[in-house]
Design a protein around this motif. Sequence first.
Motif: not given
Ligand code: NAD
Length: 260
Positions: A11-12, A14-16, A35-36, A64-65, A140, A159, A191-192
Amino acid sequence: MLKGKTALVTGSTSGIGLGIAKALAAQGANVVLNGFGDHEGPQREVEQAGAAHGIATAYHGADMSKPVEIEAMMAFAAEKFGRVDILVNNAGIQHVARVEDFPVEKWDAIMAINLSSAFHATRLAIPAMREANWGRIINVASIHGLVASVEKSAYVAAKHGVIGLTKVTALENATTGVTCNAICPGWVLTPLVQKQIDARALEGNISVEEAQKNLLREKEPSLQFTTPEELGALAVFFCSPAGNNVRGVAWNMDGGWTAQ
Ligand code: NAD
């Protein structure tokens, strides 16, 4: 510090995940992205972050599912770079509904992506890490691995499961150079979370800015979002020599959320 090592961050795109991938690249690690969505832009960003060290990157689009696709991704990474030294289980999704209204297929998807995928990638990464007697598995999780919020049954259950998996993995490898730890962010503006803010704005007929402020006020005493860069720095710490004996922790970066 991580020159010659290879990190796979799920999931790299985007985001975290992207923040962590860039932080590891900046320390010299080669990075396999997953990631997508668009992956070329994120891949360029990671390459730039590691440019001073001449790092290499690769991308695998495993869903990843799907365990067979995770197996293909791990094999791809090993073929490309020899082995995965640092595994960051980060891919995740969210869905918000009360238990009695929770769509069954969403429950299954969250379990598969947020929990089971970490099990599959971990079981496939461990043998080579143990052989090298060095490895870092970073899950994460979330503050929702430690406490609950309404309407997030699947996410909170997954989680909490990730933190359990983290502890077992840490214990099973405790006498080796392979560590496993979890990161528990509070709110991070990705984005989440933006989706949840937009839904609140719509529901409450308020501006997005107001919805964002309310979201922070409800849970996070610092009234600040944690950033992907800060989370990346924590991942780098787990990979550093100072992290050698940090095993099975669930480390909050939550602006005081769970201190209350
Ligand atoms: P995000 O939506 O920005 O990124 C999610 C990433 O996961 C993307 O790259 C997406 O393409 C990928 N992804 C989703 N479904 C997938 C699949 N089936 N196969 C492969 N890749 C897939 O979200 P984020 O906020 O960066 O979240 C990343 C992690 O951090 C998650 O596990 C989330 O639960 C956790 N998290 C986020 C927050 C927050 O506040 N944003 C807080 C705590 C934990």
